[in-house]
Structures are given as structure tokens and as C-alpha cells.
Design an enzyme around this catalytic site. Structure first.
Site, PDB file in Angstrom:
ATOM      1  N   GLU A  11     -69.015  22.088  73.939  1.00  0.00           N
ATOM      2  CA  GLU A  11     -70.415  21.510  73.583  1.00  0.00           C
ATOM      3  C   GLU A  11     -70.262  20.805  72.324  1.00  0.00           C
ATOM      4  O   GLU A  11     -70.061  21.761  71.396  1.00  0.00           O
ATOM      5  CB  GLU A  11     -71.409  22.251  73.872  1.00  0.00           C
ATOM      6  CG  GLU A  11     -71.191  23.321  75.257  1.00  0.00           C
ATOM      7  CD  GLU A  11     -72.583  23.676  75.902  1.00  0.00           C
ATOM      8  OE1 GLU A  11     -73.460  22.892  75.647  1.00  0.00           O
ATOM      9  OE2 GLU A  11     -72.372  24.652  76.527  1.00  0.00           O
ATOM     10  N   CYS A  67     -77.906  20.305  67.331  1.00  0.00           N
ATOM     11  CA  CYS A  67     -77.510  19.272  68.057  1.00  0.00           C
ATOM     12  C   CYS A  67     -78.324  18.385  68.563  1.00  0.00           C
ATOM     13  O   CYS A  67     -78.058  17.040  68.969  1.00  0.00           O
ATOM     14  CB  CYS A  67     -76.220  19.702  68.934  1.00  0.00           C
ATOM     15  SG  CYS A  67     -76.972  21.053  69.925  1.00  0.00           S
TER      16      CYS A  67
HETATM   17  P1  NAD Z   1     -67.345  22.914  63.721  1.00  0.00           P
HETATM   18  O1  NAD Z   1     -66.843  22.170  64.527  1.00  0.00           O
HETATM   19  O2  NAD Z   1     -67.032  22.592  62.247  1.00  0.00           O
HETATM   20  O3  NAD Z   1     -67.019  24.701  63.854  1.00  0.00           O
HETATM   21  C1  NAD Z   1     -67.402  25.134  64.939  1.00  0.00           C
HETATM   22  C2  NAD Z   1     -66.583  26.304  65.371  1.00  0.00           C
HETATM   23  O4  NAD Z   1     -65.136  25.949  65.346  1.00  0.00           O
HETATM   24  C3  NAD Z   1     -66.474  27.339  64.344  1.00  0.00           C
HETATM   25  O5  NAD Z   1     -66.129  28.548  64.701  1.00  0.00           O
HETATM   26  C4  NAD Z   1     -65.090  26.807  63.394  1.00  0.00           C
HETATM   27  O6  NAD Z   1     -64.491  27.994  62.756  1.00  0.00           O
HETATM   28  C5  NAD Z   1     -64.378  26.578  64.600  1.00  0.00           C
HETATM   29  N1  NAD Z   1     -63.204  25.637  64.067  1.00  0.00           N
HETATM   30  C6  NAD Z   1     -63.106  24.557  63.304  1.00  0.00           C
HETATM   31  N2  NAD Z   1     -61.898  24.208  63.355  1.00  0.00           N
HETATM   32  C7  NAD Z   1     -61.235  24.502  64.338  1.00  0.00           C
HETATM   33  C8  NAD Z   1     -59.935  24.277  65.087  1.00  0.00           C
HETATM   34  N3  NAD Z   1     -59.255  23.461  64.456  1.00  0.00           N
HETATM   35  N4  NAD Z   1     -59.509  24.771  66.126  1.00  0.00           N
HETATM   36  C9  NAD Z   1     -60.556  25.893  66.519  1.00  0.00           C
HETATM   37  N5  NAD Z   1     -61.569  26.221  66.058  1.00  0.00           N
HETATM   38  C10 NAD Z   1     -61.967  25.632  64.982  1.00  0.00           C
HETATM   39  O7  NAD Z   1     -68.948  22.743  63.818  1.00  0.00           O
HETATM   40  P2  NAD Z   1     -70.150  23.545  63.083  1.00  0.00           P
HETATM   41  O8  NAD Z   1     -70.258  22.861  61.807  1.00  0.00           O
HETATM   42  O9  NAD Z   1     -69.935  24.924  63.214  1.00  0.00           O
HETATM   43  O10 NAD Z   1     -71.454  22.955  64.011  1.00  0.00           O
HETATM   44  C11 NAD Z   1     -72.213  21.874  63.920  1.00  0.00           C
HETATM   45  C12 NAD Z   1     -71.620  20.956  65.125  1.00  0.00           C
HETATM   46  O11 NAD Z   1     -71.835  21.783  66.327  1.00  0.00           O
HETATM   47  C13 NAD Z   1     -72.527  19.893  65.315  1.00  0.00           C
HETATM   48  O12 NAD Z   1     -71.508  18.692  65.319  1.00  0.00           O
HETATM   49  C14 NAD Z   1     -73.321  20.022  66.411  1.00  0.00           C
HETATM   50  O13 NAD Z   1     -73.649  18.894  66.944  1.00  0.00           O
HETATM   51  C15 NAD Z   1     -72.568  20.782  67.388  1.00  0.00           C
HETATM   52  N6  NAD Z   1     -73.384  21.728  68.184  1.00  0.00           N
HETATM   53  C16 NAD Z   1     -73.423  21.325  69.442  1.00  0.00           C
HETATM   54  C17 NAD Z   1     -74.182  21.998  70.420  1.00  0.00           C
HETATM   55  C18 NAD Z   1     -74.324  21.606  71.836  1.00  0.00           C
HETATM   56  O14 NAD Z   1     -74.910  22.457  72.604  1.00  0.00           O
HETATM   57  N7  NAD Z   1     -73.851  20.386  72.243  1.00  0.00           N
HETATM   58  C19 NAD Z   1     -74.985  23.080  70.022  1.00  0.00           C
HETATM   59  C20 NAD Z   1     -74.740  23.457  68.653  1.00  0.00           C
HETATM   60  C21 NAD Z   1     -74.012  22.648  67.827  1.00  0.00           C
END
Ligand code: NAD
Length: 545
Positions: free
Chosen positions: A295, A329
Site C-alpha cells: 500500500e 496517504c
Molecule cells: P517509507 O517508505 O519511508 O517507510 C515505510 C517502511 O519501510 C518503514 O518501516 C521503513 O523502515 C521501511 N523501509 C524503508 N526502506 C526500505 C527498504 N529498502 N526495504 C524494506 N523496507 C524499507 O514510508 P513512511 O515515510 O514511513 O510513510 C509515508 C508513506 O506511506 C507515504 O508515501 C504514504 O502515502 C504511505 N502510506 C500509504 C498508506 C496506504 O494505505 N496506501 C497508508 C499510510 C501511509
């Protein structure tokens, strides 16, 4: 909102947890006391890759035993977890207020959503594992049912640090998968609290089989807690061949990397290995193609039609754009106003004027105080990114209508990083703030000459998460339902705050792959379907067998 399951919880179908009503003085006072005393568990994001790999080994080891447990007992684990979250409700919200900068209402809604996920998924899971007879054919018994997939890796974001982490982990556990939780680096404290609640619930339901281990970091491998940097440990876990399911919520770039990395199948054994080891020939016990539930982001648009009720629209837009500092999001980041008299016509000027004046009334400050509407953004990096997008909008020629000042008391708060709500007008499709996800309190106001043009503009984003329309023309509402292509469309209301089961949530396009969280189909992603066909016209009779 769900079937009732005999022997589960109070035996009633699922309904949503109701929010705290802070208009009552006693509710406010009790909540304020808990906010004052609650502390965020201190958690270092220091799990090494080697330690994370040991967690995968434990989870793989525990899988078979966990998969074979009674599905009703697994569902009871979630109901227990929900009960303990309910009992600690204000404390959980307070942890999020302190760790993530949520305001009271936002934090309370996050906790309610976590409870809802547990109660809802518990009720959905049980029937999946009962064999379902297909048809009634003489001499033939056809059945279908589901089985768990294996070790699930849950990678969660910081913006719904309890609800989203809990939803993904609960879904994986209740369907018989063992789970590794890799929370966002910004919010490991609330994730640790959730992990403890889940572990205690598992230990209480299965005291003999799955008690807590002495290290405290794992409930016998059924659920493990892995606070660590995403780019290193998260990336390594995603590539581990023993992981069968990745449930990820976060940014588009990370999501796409995970999808790409997960596509590689378990490597086939070489001929030499296959000849010497049956296991190697069979691909080992973990031969599978990973399933990824991903997501990702949004660039959500809300259309204000010429017939819109502006009293309703302005408040809904303000809340959708600036609630939790725009860090959802689902947040509204593009406002498309229909005005047949052009981009400076009276209708669009009126909407902007009313929205700007209404937004001025928002209180920016300490989220621990009840009157605060806008708290800090998550960290200094987010603040810098949001402010750089504001600069870009200015340099590209967009008109800044409002930049709400941050009061000195808020600026003086240590380690808190504020950005006041910003509203830009004169934004066109080619401008950066019309295209890129900002994830902060910045709203781009765009003009459309007609409702058709508004729909085309709204659809012109690769993200397909939420969208909204304010209109009093039934024909336009009907057109929006058919042509406004987003995962969640909201009509004559705000576009955030989806409730579990009532508004199943999730998008498509670049907003993600997978079925909706809090929806009927969500659990199916964590299981594999199986079917059997038995010929019941036995030839011969063997009573001695
Ligand atoms: P992010 O992608 O920076 O991090 C999310 C998670 O991924 C964290 O736990 C992080 O440590 C991990 N991560 C980072 N790099 C990684 C890699 N290379 N491999 C595996 N894991 C890795 O996102 P964020 O800043 O925590 O959250 C904000 C984003 O989330 C926004 O883009 C928002 O739109 C999205 N979001 C989407 C939904 C939805 O339901 N569609 C809901 C909430 C947030």
C-alpha cells in the site's frame, strides 16, 4: 459489519469502536491525566541483519505448529489483544501523541482503528478454514478451504503507527502465518507496545505451546519484533527466501523496490545439489513465490462543483488537507474548483477566500494540549522536504494564499518540527505540487472550467487512492462514481478517516497492489486456496479398515 462467530468475543458481529467524546469534561480530564503520565517505550533501531535472520529462522520453525492451531483459538488471540488495547486505550493514544505528534482526536482514532482491525479480522478468519462444500453431486465430494502461507514480514509506516502495523500483523497471525514486525524507525515505541500486547495475547491463549521466550523479543517465534533501519535490515529481510508474504505500507519508491525484489523465486538447486539432497531438489522447505501486499502513496483530489454546499465543503477540505499535518496517504493535496468564468472567477475566489479564513482559525502547537489542531511534522527531514516543496511552488509561479505562522511557543519546543498549513492557488497540472506527494500540510488549488475537466484533472495522476466530490447535482455524483477512478471515493464529505469494514481502504495504480485493508477480501491475501475432490462411490466395502 461481519458474521457473528459462535465462541468468539461477545458472540456478536463486528461493529466499530466509538471515538472518545472530548466535549465531555470528565473524558477530557481523564485523557489529560494519562497524556501527562504516559511514557514512550525506549527502543533502539539496532537489530542487526544476523539477529533479524535468527528471527526468520525462529518464525520458520514455529510456522507449522502455529498453522495447525485451531483457527477459533487464533481468532481469540485477536479478541484478547483488542480487549487489552481497549483497557489501555488512552495510554496507547498518549504514546502516539508523544512519539508521532498526533493530536488527541487523531491519536484516539488510530487506537480505535487498531482495535477494529483485531475484532473484524478475528470474525472473518474463522470461516476461511472450514471446508466449504461446493455443489451437491452424487458420488462426489468437492471441497475448498484455505491454508496459511508461511513467514510474513510486516513493514509499517510511522503515520498510523499503531493501526496500520496492527492491521497487517493481526491479519497475518489470525490466518496462521508467523510474523516479523519491522516498524518505521520514527515510531518503534508504540510498535513495541503492540508487539507486547500481541505476544501476551498469544501466550494467554496458548500457554503451553507458545509462551513468551526469556529474551522477551519473540513469542516462541510466532511473532517477532525487529526494530531496525529499513534500507539495510528491512531490505535484507525482504530478500530472505524464507519469507513467504510481505505486507508493506509506505512510500511508492520503497514499495516498488520491495515488489521488484520479491519477484525473484527461490533459486533452483544445482544438478549436483539436487542429486545429493532430496531437500535441495525440492527447493527446500521454503520453495515459493513471495506474495506482496503493498500500500503506497496518494496525490488525492477533491472536486468542488458549482452546486457544492460550501459550508460543508470548506470544513471537510480543511480537515482532509491539514488533519495530522497532511501526513495521511488519504489526505487531500489537490483541490479542484469548477468555475465557468475562468481561473480568477467568483466561484473559485469565494472557495479560496473561505478556506483561507477558516484555516487561519486552526491552532498550531503542542499536540499534548486538547485545543491543538496542528502538531509538529514527524521529523526534521520531513520538515525540510515540505518546505523545499513550498519553495518550488513559489519558484514555479504558484500564488501563496496562506502560510499559517507557527507560534513562538511551538517553535521553542525541543525536537519538534513544525510547518503551518500552506494554501497555493494558480496551480496547473504541470506544477510540482500538483504531481508529487508532499506528505505535509500543503494544498494546491486548481481550476477547472467544467465538471468534465475537473474529472479529467483529478484522474490525471498515477496515484489512485482517495478522491472526493462536493456536488448537489445527482447526475454529477453518478458520473463521479463511474468516472473518478480512485480506490476510495467520498461524496459530500471529507476524504480521510476510513473506518474498518465500513469503508474498506486502499488504492490501485501507483497507490498499491492488494485488496482493501479492513475489507472482506483482505485476509485472502495471507492464505492459499486448496481444493479436494473425493470419489465417494466406493468400490467394495472394507469394514475392517
Ligand atoms: P517509507 O517508505 O519511508 O517507510 C515505510 C517502511 O519501510 C518503514 O518501516 C521503513 O523502515 C521501511 N523501509 C524503508 N526502506 C526500505 C527498504 N529498502 N526495504 C524494506 N523496507 C524499507 O514510508 P513512511 O515515510 O514511513 O510513510 C509515508 C508513506 O506511506 C507515504 O508515501 C504514504 O502515502 C504511505 N502510506 C500509504 C498508506 C496506504 O494505505 N496506501 C497508508 C499510510 C501511509
Amino acid at each position: 459489519l461481519s458474521p457473528a462467530v459462535v465462541g468468539l468475543g461477545d458472540g456478536r458481529p463486528f461493529f466499530n469502536e466509538s471515538f472518545r467524546d472530548f466535549s465531555f469534561a470528565d473524558v477530557r480530564e481523564r485523557f489529560a491525566q494519562v497524556v501527562a503520565t504516559a511514557s514512550v517505550p525506549r527502543v533502539a533501531n539496532d537489530t542487526s541483519i544476523a539477529a533479524a535472520e535468527r528471527m526468520v529462522a525462529d518464525a520458520a520453525q514455529a510456522f507449522e505448529k502455529w498453522r495447525n492451531t485451531d483457527p477459533l483459538a487464533r481468532a481469540r488471540v485477536l479478541v484478547r489483544a483488542a480487549a487489552s488495547m481497549r483497557a489501555r486505550r488512552d495510554e496507547l493514544s498518549s504514546i502516539m501523541i508523544k512519539e508521532a505528534g498526533k493530536t488527541w482526536r487523531e491519536a484516539d482514532a488510530d487506537t480505535c482503528e487498531a482495535i477494529d482491525f483485531c475484532e473484524f479480522y478475528a470474525r472473518l478468519a474463522v470461516p476461511l478454514f472450514q471446508r466449504d462444500r461446493i455443489g451437491r453431486f452424487i458420488g462426489e465430494l468437492d471441497e475448498q478451504w484455505y491454508q496459511a502461507r508461511g513467514v510474513a514480514l510486516v513493514i509499517s509506516p510511522w503515520n498510523f503507527p499503531l493501526a496500520i502495523c496492527c492491521g497487517m500483523a493481526a491479519a497475518a497471525l489470525v490466518t496462521g502465518n508467523t510474523v516479523i514486525i519491522k516498524p518505521a524507525e520514527q515510531t518503534p515505541g508504540i510498535a513495541r507496545t503492540l508487539f507486547d500486547i500481541l505476544s501476551d495475547a498469544i501466550a494467554a491463549e496458548f500457554p503451553k505451546q507458545f509462551g513468551r521466550s526469556s529474551s522477551g523479543s519473540s513469542a516462541s517465534g510466532v511473532v517477532s519484533f525487529c526494530p531496525a533501519p529499513g534500507e539495510t535490515v528491512g531490505a535484507a529481510l525482504v530478500r530472505d527466501p524464507r519469507i513467504a508474504v510481505v505486507a508493506f505500507t509506505g512510500s511508492r519508491d520503497v514499495g516498488c523496490d520491495i515488489l521488484h525484489a520479491s519477484a525473484a523465486p527461490t533459486p533452483f538447486a544445482s544438478d549436483a545439489q539436487a542429486r545429493t539432497s532430496f531437500e535441495a531438489w525440492a527447493g527446500g522447505p521454503h520453495a515459493h513465490i513471495k506474495r506482496v501486499i503493498c500500500e503506497m502513496g496518494g496525490k488525492n483530489a477533491l472536486i468542488v462543483d458549482t452546486s457544492a454546499d460550501l459550508d460543508e465543503a470548506v470544513l471537510a477540505i480543511r480537515h482532509s488537507a491539514f488533519g495530522f499535518q497532511g501526513q495521511k496517504c488519504s489526505a487531500c493535496s489537490r483541490l479542484i474548483v469548477v468555475d465557468a468564468e475562468g481561473p480568477k472567477g467568483p466561484a473559485i475566489r469565494n472557495v479560496i477566500h473561505r478556506l483561507v479564513e477558516s484555516t487561519r482559525a486552526l491552532v498550531v502547537g503542542d499536540p499534548a494540549l486538547p485545543g491543538t489542531d496542528i502538531g509538529p511534522v514527524i521529523d526534521a527531514e520531513a520538515q525540510a522536504k515540505i518546505l523545499s516543496m513550498v519553495q518550488r511552488a513559489k519558484s514555479e509561479g504558484c500564488t501563496l494564499e496562506l502560510a499559517l505562522q507557527v507560534p513562538p511557543q511551538a517553535l521553542a519546543m525541543p525536537n519538534k518540527h513544525f510547518v503551518g498549513p500552506h494554501i497555493f492557488s494558480g496551480v496547473r497540472a504541470e506544477h510540482s505540487i500538483a504531481r508529487e506527494e508532499i506528505f505535509g500540510p500543503v494544498l494546491a488549488v486548481m481550476h477547472a472550467q467544467s465538471f468534465d475537466e475537473a474529472l479529467a484533472l483529478a484522474n490525471a495522476s498515477p496515484y489512485k487512492l482517495t478522491g472526493g466530490v462536493f456536488s448537489r447535482r445527482p447526475s454529477h455524483i453518478e458520473r463521479a462514481k463511474r468516472q473518478f477512478r480512485v480506490g476510495n471515493l467520498y461524496i459530500n464529505r471529507g476524504i480521510t478517516g476510513a473506518l474498518v469494514a465500513r469503508q474498506p481502504f486502499g488504492g490501485f495504480g501507483m497507490s498499491g497492489v492488494g485488496s482493501k485493508a479492513g475489507g472482506r477480501d483482505y485476509l485472502l491475501q495471507f492464505v492459499e486456496p486448496r481444493a479436494s475432490c473425493e470419489n465417494t462411490m466406493r468400490r467394495g466395502f472394507s469394514p475392517e479398515l
